[in-house]
Design an enzyme around this catalytic site. Sequence first.
Site, PDB file in Angstrom:
ATOM      1  N   HIS A  43       0.816  -1.218   0.000  1.00 21.01           N
ATOM      2  CA  HIS A  43       0.000   0.000   0.000  1.00 21.01           C
ATOM      3  C   HIS A  43       0.850   1.269   0.000  1.00 21.01           C
ATOM      4  O   HIS A  43       0.312   2.375  -0.065  1.00 21.01           O
ATOM      5  CB  HIS A  43      -1.004  -0.008   1.161  1.00 21.01           C
TER       6      HIS A  43
ATOM      7  N   ASP B 295       0.357  -7.682   1.811  1.00 20.94           N
ATOM      8  CA  ASP B 295       0.716  -6.261   1.840  1.00 20.94           C
ATOM      9  C   ASP B 295       2.243  -6.154   1.865  1.00 20.94           C
ATOM     10  O   ASP B 295       2.861  -5.812   2.871  1.00 20.94           O
ATOM     11  CB  ASP B 295       0.095  -5.582   3.061  1.00 20.94           C
TER      12      ASP B 295
ATOM     13  N   SER C 227       4.106   3.014   7.697  1.00 20.25           N
ATOM     14  CA  SER C 227       3.927   1.895   6.774  1.00 20.25           C
ATOM     15  C   SER C 227       5.206   1.538   6.037  1.00 20.25           C
ATOM     16  O   SER C 227       5.953   2.412   5.605  1.00 20.25           O
ATOM     17  CB  SER C 227       2.871   2.252   5.724  1.00 20.25           C
TER      18      SER C 227
END
Length: 258
Positions: free
Chosen positions: A65, A110, A204
């Site tokens: 992402h 992910d 992230s």
Amino acid sequence: MVLIRVIANLLILQLSNAQKSSELVIGGDECNITEHRFLVEIFNSSGLFCGGTLIDQEWVLSAAHCDMRNMRIYLGVHNEGVQHADQQRRFAREKFFCLSSRNYTKWDKDIMLIRLNRPVNNSEHIAPLSLPSNPPSVGSVCRIMGWGTITSPNATFPDVPHCANINLFNYTVCRGAHAGLPATSRTLCAGVLQGGIDTCGGDSGGPLICNGTFQGIVSWGGHPCAQPGEPALYTKVFDYLPWIQSIIAGNTTATCPP
């Protein structure tokens, strides 16, 4: 409400355009300048960014992402206002995902493998982090790090990366904390149950290092961050080792585990 970390970073940017978009760890302290030589910053032309981990002179591992256009990757950074002589900037030559559609869920796939446009050399502030040879054990003490917000939901952005220690829990702890998770997942559940320490915002893509070994990629968690009883989830690197190693070896059609 559970949000993917990069979405939270976008919301922070919308609420505070005057502030710098960056990512840090809530409840941590400034990292030792020598302990994050593998940690990279990933920017795009808008300034939004994620973290990542240098695993080879030519390869960086991050979260799917975190994929963005015009990606710029910085290595060897500690203080945003002080440039080291060995600081480097690279671009993404190639990006690899588990699915050709680049789909992923909060609990599966992910992960993004980035090939740099040219290799980097080891230096005082740059060195790769080895991939794990074994999965982590529940109860492990894990290290998190990043350049993001140290407060949530309102954002505060320091110029240096912060580090903190959290604990690795059984996946069932995260299932109990976050609705909608499947019975099994290729993720790790980690945090501090009393709250106050957590990855947040744009952390992230950065590393989860358990007992000194690279084991996870910051994926998603609750918002606001660092709430009691709400550990975050991290992509489990060990489960993707064959895929990672195959691509680095030249088999760019390798598939991820189901």
